[in-house]
Design an enzyme around this catalytic site. Sequence first.
Site, mmCIF file in Angstrom:
data_model
loop_
_atom_site.group_PDB
_atom_site.id
_atom_site.type_symbol
_atom_site.label_atom_id
_atom_site.label_comp_id
_atom_site.label_asym_id
_atom_site.label_seq_id
_atom_site.Cartn_x
_atom_site.Cartn_y
_atom_site.Cartn_z
ATOM 1 C CB CYS A 32 -5.203 7.893 -3.317
ATOM 2 S SG CYS A 32 -4.650 7.720 -1.835
ATOM 3 C CG HIS A 84 -2.828 5.471 -5.787
ATOM 4 N ND1 HIS A 84 -2.264 6.446 -5.146
ATOM 5 C CD2 HIS A 84 -3.339 5.037 -4.615
ATOM 6 C CE1 HIS A 84 -2.156 6.635 -4.182
ATOM 7 N NE2 HIS A 84 -3.063 5.737 -3.596
ATOM 8 C CG ASN A 105 -0.478 6.351 -0.868
ATOM 9 O OD1 ASN A 105 -0.471 7.381 -1.590
ATOM 10 N ND2 ASN A 105 -1.451 5.487 -0.306
HETATM 11 O O1 UT7 Z 1 -3.991 4.881 -1.135
HETATM 12 C C1 UT7 Z 1 -5.417 4.919 -0.602
HETATM 13 C C2 UT7 Z 1 -5.898 3.695 -0.136
HETATM 14 N N1 UT7 Z 1 -5.222 2.991 0.640
HETATM 15 C C3 UT7 Z 1 -4.911 1.556 0.452
HETATM 16 O O2 UT7 Z 1 -5.261 1.131 -0.816
HETATM 17 C C4 UT7 Z 1 -4.313 0.980 1.430
HETATM 18 C C5 UT7 Z 1 -5.043 -0.661 1.375
HETATM 19 N N2 UT7 Z 1 -4.768 -1.401 2.352
HETATM 20 C C6 UT7 Z 1 -3.298 -1.825 2.588
HETATM 21 O O3 UT7 Z 1 -2.489 -1.379 1.876
HETATM 22 C C7 UT7 Z 1 -2.950 -2.723 3.716
HETATM 23 O O4 UT7 Z 1 -4.445 -3.509 4.112
HETATM 24 C C8 UT7 Z 1 -2.255 -2.564 4.978
HETATM 25 C C9 UT7 Z 1 -0.785 -2.369 4.278
HETATM 26 C C10 UT7 Z 1 -2.742 -1.154 5.467
HETATM 27 C C11 UT7 Z 1 -2.153 -3.524 5.936
HETATM 28 O O5 UT7 Z 1 -1.735 -4.777 5.345
HETATM 29 P P1 UT7 Z 1 -2.752 -5.921 5.849
HETATM 30 O O6 UT7 Z 1 -1.790 -7.250 5.403
HETATM 31 O O7 UT7 Z 1 -4.158 -5.618 5.294
HETATM 32 O O8 UT7 Z 1 -2.468 -6.036 7.373
HETATM 33 P P2 UT7 Z 1 -3.532 -6.302 8.403
HETATM 34 O O9 UT7 Z 1 -4.296 -5.068 8.364
HETATM 35 O O10 UT7 Z 1 -4.670 -7.589 8.182
HETATM 36 O O11 UT7 Z 1 -2.843 -6.560 9.721
HETATM 37 C C12 UT7 Z 1 -2.169 -7.812 10.023
HETATM 38 C C13 UT7 Z 1 -1.382 -7.842 11.186
HETATM 39 C C14 UT7 Z 1 -2.210 -7.458 12.321
HETATM 40 O O12 UT7 Z 1 -1.918 -8.289 13.591
HETATM 41 P P3 UT7 Z 1 -2.606 -9.521 14.017
HETATM 42 O O13 UT7 Z 1 -3.896 -8.948 14.220
HETATM 43 O O14 UT7 Z 1 -2.750 -10.635 12.826
HETATM 44 O O15 UT7 Z 1 -1.788 -10.241 15.162
HETATM 45 C C15 UT7 Z 1 -1.861 -6.194 12.504
HETATM 46 O O16 UT7 Z 1 -2.023 -5.563 13.877
HETATM 47 O O17 UT7 Z 1 -0.377 -7.011 11.103
HETATM 48 C C16 UT7 Z 1 -0.419 -6.311 11.996
HETATM 49 N N3 UT7 Z 1 0.250 -4.912 11.773
HETATM 50 C C17 UT7 Z 1 1.484 -4.669 11.642
HETATM 51 N N4 UT7 Z 1 2.563 -5.380 12.334
HETATM 52 C C18 UT7 Z 1 3.670 -4.978 12.086
HETATM 53 C C19 UT7 Z 1 -0.573 -3.781 11.415
HETATM 54 N N5 UT7 Z 1 0.452 -2.998 10.753
HETATM 55 C C20 UT7 Z 1 1.653 -3.404 11.339
HETATM 56 C C21 UT7 Z 1 2.857 -2.977 10.967
HETATM 57 N N6 UT7 Z 1 3.899 -3.645 11.390
HETATM 58 N N7 UT7 Z 1 3.403 -1.445 10.582
#
Ligand code: UT7
Length: 329
Positions: free
Chosen positions: A116, A256, A286
């Site tokens: 990225c 980004h 993204n």
């Molecule tokens: O561009 C390159 C660099 N990349 C980035 O900068 C990405 C950085 N990371 C992020 O933007 C975020 O971490 C994500 C958007 C990928 C995820 O968001 P988050 O707030 O960190 O969510 P999480 O991974 O902590 O997941 C929270 C909950 C989980 O459920 P439990 O374990 O709390 O029951 C996940 O299973 O949300 C669940 N979850 C979803 N629920 C509904 C994960 N993906 C989804 C989804 N829909 N698509």
Amino acid sequence: MSKIHAAITAVNGYVPEYVLTNKELESIVDTTDEWITSRTGIKERRILKGEGLGTSDMAVHAVNGLLKKRGISAEEIELIIFCTTTPDLPFPASANILADKIGAKNAWGYDLQAACSGFIYGVSTGAQFIESGKHKKVLVVGGDKMSSIINYQDRTTCIIFGDGCGAVLLEPNEEGFGVMDSILRSDGSGRQFLHQKAGGSARPASHETIDNNEHSVYQEGQAVFKFAVTNMADVAAEIMDRNNLTSEDVTWLVPHQANKRIIDATASRMGVGSEKVMINIQRYGNTTNGTIPLCLWEWESQLKKGDNIILAAFGGGFTWGSVYLKWAY
Ligand code: UT7
């Protein structure tokens, strides 16, 4: 003679027609529009459909439009730096393929892989060829067909990424406009959190890698988020400090577009109000190497000569960085 800076003299972008909405994703994986919007800021993204079409095909649209805007022919381009994580083929470089497709017969080129942060690395690298006097017209292309490496059964990644491509032309400027400074960083130990497991020399494609879905993006979102939020904000603040820029001096932040929450944290750390931040993540998601040039393209009509613009990115590698430029037209 005054110092030669590398100035952006034209910008253009291209996004494919097909719109993949959060609503449609709800019918593919276990997710909701509410979750995606609140956690990422994304409402929809574009997908390149069509047999045999790759990242270079989006670049053809972006670059042909750019050449037309600038009123030059493809034969005048001397160097193409194609920043992409999804090249058409493992080899030859997409820069070569693009040069052929647009008729840039006098150009040499190469692909740049920094996930990225690729476009920022590309602008900074391209600027060196202008500043040194080696070249007068350098094309920096940033684009990805992320849909080609996304597993649409993985709800943690398929909601984030989209396809798109942008391009800028760098030319010499002796009036004090153009790329003023850049800070580029990397930390390969972060690769464990964001990568593609197979398809390279360490783990070539096999039936097993295909069956295991190892040819798509693997991301530990929370870990990446933590590093992204700190490093992107730090590097943007650092480039302001070392160029004696206050938040009032900054006309635009071009971040980004990975997550609206990372963008907000960066702007807040810089003390820059939301009215100065380019954000189109809600429409494109993204697009990896495409995010920053697509923003510049969409905001081009609002930019004025002399505007102080900070580009900032964070991505797989880990890679991150910031570029400070003065808009030249
Ligand atoms: O561009 C390159 C660099 N990349 C980035 O900068 C990405 C950085 N990371 C992020 O933007 C975020 O971490 C994500 C958007 C990928 C995820 O968001 P988050 O707030 O960190 O969510 P999480 O991974 O902590 O997941 C929270 C909950 C989980 O459920 P439990 O374990 O709390 O029951 C996940 O299973 O949300 C669940 N979850 C979803 N629920 C509904 C994960 N993906 C989804 C989804 N829909 N698509």
